[in-house]
Design a protein around this motif. Sequence first.
Motif, mmCIF file in Angstrom:
data_model
loop_
_atom_site.group_PDB
_atom_site.id
_atom_site.type_symbol
_atom_site.label_atom_id
_atom_site.label_comp_id
_atom_site.label_asym_id
_atom_site.label_seq_id
_atom_site.Cartn_x
_atom_site.Cartn_y
_atom_site.Cartn_z
ATOM 1 N N ARG A 149 0.837 -1.192 0.000
ATOM 2 C CA ARG A 149 0.000 0.000 0.000
ATOM 3 C C ARG A 149 0.878 1.250 0.000
ATOM 4 O O ARG A 149 1.911 1.281 0.681
ATOM 5 C CB ARG A 149 -0.911 -0.005 1.230
ATOM 6 C CG ARG A 149 -1.855 1.214 1.352
ATOM 7 C CD ARG A 149 -2.713 1.064 2.584
ATOM 8 N NE ARG A 149 -3.540 2.244 2.843
ATOM 9 C CZ ARG A 149 -4.786 2.387 2.438
ATOM 10 N NH1 ARG A 149 -5.373 1.423 1.752
ATOM 11 N NH2 ARG A 149 -5.481 3.475 2.721
ATOM 12 N N TYR A 183 -2.390 -3.308 -3.361
ATOM 13 C CA TYR A 183 -2.555 -4.602 -4.026
ATOM 14 C C TYR A 183 -2.402 -5.703 -2.981
ATOM 15 O O TYR A 183 -1.478 -5.666 -2.160
ATOM 16 C CB TYR A 183 -1.521 -4.795 -5.125
ATOM 17 C CG TYR A 183 -1.473 -6.216 -5.657
ATOM 18 C CD1 TYR A 183 -2.479 -6.707 -6.496
ATOM 19 C CD2 TYR A 183 -0.440 -7.071 -5.294
ATOM 20 C CE1 TYR A 183 -2.453 -8.024 -6.963
ATOM 21 C CE2 TYR A 183 -0.400 -8.375 -5.751
ATOM 22 C CZ TYR A 183 -1.403 -8.848 -6.595
ATOM 23 O OH TYR A 183 -1.384 -10.155 -7.043
ATOM 24 N N THR A 189 -6.512 -8.668 -5.323
ATOM 25 C CA THR A 189 -7.342 -7.497 -5.043
ATOM 26 C C THR A 189 -6.527 -6.240 -5.329
ATOM 27 O O THR A 189 -5.404 -6.097 -4.831
ATOM 28 C CB THR A 189 -7.817 -7.476 -3.584
ATOM 29 O OG1 THR A 189 -8.526 -8.687 -3.296
ATOM 30 C CG2 THR A 189 -8.748 -6.287 -3.348
ATOM 31 N N GLU A 245 -6.867 -1.929 -5.462
ATOM 32 C CA GLU A 245 -7.697 -0.797 -5.046
ATOM 33 C C GLU A 245 -6.955 0.523 -5.244
ATOM 34 O O GLU A 245 -5.746 0.606 -5.031
ATOM 35 C CB GLU A 245 -8.103 -0.931 -3.578
ATOM 36 C CG GLU A 245 -8.950 0.222 -3.056
ATOM 37 C CD GLU A 245 -9.308 0.085 -1.595
ATOM 38 O OE1 GLU A 245 -9.274 1.115 -0.888
ATOM 39 O OE2 GLU A 245 -9.624 -1.042 -1.148
ATOM 40 N N GLY A 256 -7.710 4.964 -4.641
ATOM 41 C CA GLY A 256 -8.626 5.935 -4.061
ATOM 42 C C GLY A 256 -8.088 7.352 -4.127
ATOM 43 O O GLY A 256 -6.881 7.579 -4.266
ATOM 44 N N TRP A 266 -13.226 5.605 -3.980
ATOM 45 C CA TRP A 266 -12.343 4.447 -4.187
ATOM 46 C C TRP A 266 -12.977 3.474 -5.181
ATOM 47 O O TRP A 266 -14.193 3.419 -5.351
ATOM 48 C CB TRP A 266 -12.054 3.741 -2.863
ATOM 49 C CG TRP A 266 -13.266 3.202 -2.180
ATOM 50 C CD1 TRP A 266 -13.840 1.972 -2.325
ATOM 51 C CD2 TRP A 266 -14.090 3.898 -1.220
ATOM 52 N NE1 TRP A 266 -14.949 1.839 -1.518
ATOM 53 C CE2 TRP A 266 -15.129 3.009 -0.832
ATOM 54 C CE3 TRP A 266 -14.034 5.172 -0.653
ATOM 55 C CZ2 TRP A 266 -16.102 3.371 0.081
ATOM 56 C CZ3 TRP A 266 -15.011 5.516 0.254
ATOM 57 C CH2 TRP A 266 -16.023 4.632 0.617
ATOM 58 N N ARG A 316 -12.377 -0.706 -6.398
ATOM 59 C CA ARG A 316 -11.706 -1.947 -6.010
ATOM 60 C C ARG A 316 -12.082 -3.072 -6.976
ATOM 61 O O ARG A 316 -13.257 -3.224 -7.347
ATOM 62 C CB ARG A 316 -12.098 -2.332 -4.583
ATOM 63 C CG ARG A 316 -11.397 -3.567 -4.045
ATOM 64 C CD ARG A 316 -11.929 -3.955 -2.674
ATOM 65 N NE ARG A 316 -11.837 -2.865 -1.712
ATOM 66 C CZ ARG A 316 -12.889 -2.233 -1.201
ATOM 67 N NH1 ARG A 316 -14.127 -2.582 -1.561
ATOM 68 N NH2 ARG A 316 -12.722 -1.253 -0.341
ATOM 69 N N ASN A 328 -11.516 -7.404 -7.668
ATOM 70 C CA ASN A 328 -11.103 -8.656 -7.037
ATOM 71 C C ASN A 328 -11.331 -9.816 -7.999
ATOM 72 O O ASN A 328 -12.346 -9.863 -8.699
ATOM 73 C CB ASN A 328 -11.885 -8.895 -5.738
ATOM 74 C CG ASN A 328 -11.403 -10.145 -5.016
ATOM 75 O OD1 ASN A 328 -10.253 -10.234 -4.625
ATOM 76 N ND2 ASN A 328 -12.286 -11.106 -4.852
ATOM 77 N N TRP A 371 -16.207 -6.232 -8.341
ATOM 78 C CA TRP A 371 -15.670 -4.877 -8.260
ATOM 79 C C TRP A 371 -16.614 -4.026 -7.431
ATOM 80 O O TRP A 371 -17.783 -4.353 -7.265
ATOM 81 C CB TRP A 371 -15.465 -4.271 -9.650
ATOM 82 C CG TRP A 371 -16.701 -4.109 -10.480
ATOM 83 C CD1 TRP A 371 -17.234 -5.017 -11.342
ATOM 84 C CD2 TRP A 371 -17.565 -2.958 -10.526
ATOM 85 N NE1 TRP A 371 -18.367 -4.518 -11.919
ATOM 86 C CE2 TRP A 371 -18.599 -3.261 -11.453
ATOM 87 C CE3 TRP A 371 -17.567 -1.723 -9.887
ATOM 88 C CZ2 TRP A 371 -19.617 -2.360 -11.738
ATOM 89 C CZ3 TRP A 371 -18.582 -0.825 -10.167
ATOM 90 C CH2 TRP A 371 -19.584 -1.147 -11.092
ATOM 91 N N SER A 372 -16.088 -2.962 -6.882
ATOM 92 C CA SER A 372 -16.902 -2.061 -6.072
ATOM 93 C C SER A 372 -16.441 -0.629 -6.293
ATOM 94 O O SER A 372 -15.259 -0.360 -6.541
ATOM 95 C CB SER A 372 -16.828 -2.421 -4.590
ATOM 96 O OG SER A 372 -15.517 -2.243 -4.084
ATOM 97 N N GLU A 384 -21.419 2.476 -1.033
ATOM 98 C CA GLU A 384 -20.569 1.626 -1.872
ATOM 99 C C GLU A 384 -21.436 0.667 -2.680
ATOM 100 O O GLU A 384 -22.314 -0.002 -2.135
ATOM 101 C CB GLU A 384 -19.574 0.840 -1.019
ATOM 102 C CG GLU A 384 -18.598 0.003 -1.834
ATOM 103 C CD GLU A 384 -17.490 -0.592 -0.982
ATOM 104 O OE1 GLU A 384 -16.537 -1.161 -1.553
ATOM 105 O OE2 GLU A 384 -17.571 -0.485 0.258
#
Length: 374
Positions: free
Chosen positions: A223, A249, A262, A264, A266, A280, A282, A284, A315-316, A341
Amino acid sequence: MKATLEALARVLGFGGMAAGTAHAVDLPPDHAEAMLHVYDGGGVRAAGPAVLIRKSLFNKVSLSATYYVDAVSNASIDVVTTASKYSETRQQLDLGIDYAVRDSLIHVSASSGKEPDYIAQTFGVDVSQEVFGGMTTVNLGFTEGHDAVGRKGEEGYFDHATHWQYRLGVTQILTPRWLASANFEALADEGFLGSPYRAARVFGAFVPEDVPRTRSGRAIKFRTLGDISDWFRGGSWGAGQRHSMHAEYRYFWDNWGIKAHTLEGGYSRYFGDKWLADSWLRFNRQSAALFYSDNAQVETLYITRNRQLGTFNSWSLGGRATYEYAKVPGRYDIKLSGSLEYVRFDYQDFTDFRTGKPYAFNGALLQLYLTANF
C-alpha cells in the motif's frame, strides 16, 4: 513531518471504527463514534448500529469498546434454492487496550460475537515499534479465535473451530508527503470449516457439503499513500485545496487451491475547511478451491458448492463525504459522514437454477457516522 503523515493516514482510512494497529508511540485520541449501516444485495439484507468509545488514561493507556448489532434477513441464492428464508440478529462486543512504552505501542484486544447458532470469540495482541528515528514502523500481531457451531432449532453446539492469524508489517516514510507499507499474514484454521445448512450437488442430486477440517493460507499486501496537493497548484480545479491518493494490491493463496488478487485505488479531497470527500474503486478476482464443483460428475473425498469458494470476479465503487460540524481547538471536534458503496459479483462456475446461467448480483452498502474527538 510524522504528524503530517499520520493525519494523512487517518484521512485515507487508517483511523475510525475499523482501524488496525496504531502507528508509532502516539496513543489514539479520545474518541466516540456511532454508526448505522444498511446492506442490500444478493437476497441478503443486513442493518444495525455500532458504537465505539475510546478514552486515554495517564497519557500511557487507551481503553476502547465497540458494540455492534446486525439484523440479517437472508434469501440468498443458497437459501432460495435449497432452504427457506430466515432472519436472525448478531451481536458483537470488542474490547481493546493500547499501552505506549518508549518507542512501542502494545495493543491487546478481545471480542465476542453471538448468533442463534454460532458463537465466535477472539483474542489478539499487536506490537508497533518505531525504528530509525521514526522513519520506519514495524508491526507484529497475533490473533486466536474459537467458534462454537450449532444448528438453528437445536440445543447446544455440535462442533467447534479454531483460527490463528499471524501478522508482520512495515510502514516506511518515503518523503515528507509519501509513505508506503508492506504487510504479510499467515492464517491457519482447524475444526468445522463448512456450513451445516449448505448442500453440494453430485450427479444432479443434493448432498451435504464436506470440506477439510484444516486450512492454511497466506496473504501479502502493498500500500502507498500520499499528499498530491502540489499536482494541482497553478491549475483552475482544486488549486489551494488538499488532495491525496492511495493505491494497494493484495494477493492471497491457500492449500485449498484458492488464489485471489485485489487491487484498489482511491482519491481524497478537501472542499474548503468543512468538507472532505473520499472515493475508491476496487477489483477482485478469485480462482476456485480444488474440491469445488457446481455439479460434480465424480465422487471425491471432499465436495462443496459454496460459491465463495468458486471462481468469481467482483468490483466495487464507493464514496464518502465528511462534514466538520463543530470544532473547538484543544477541546473537541465533531464530524458527520456518510458513505455509499456499490458492489458487483460475477460467478464463473456457479449456476443459478432459476435461469440456468452463471449467477451474478449487485449490492449496496450505506453507512452513516457521527464521530467526536475530545
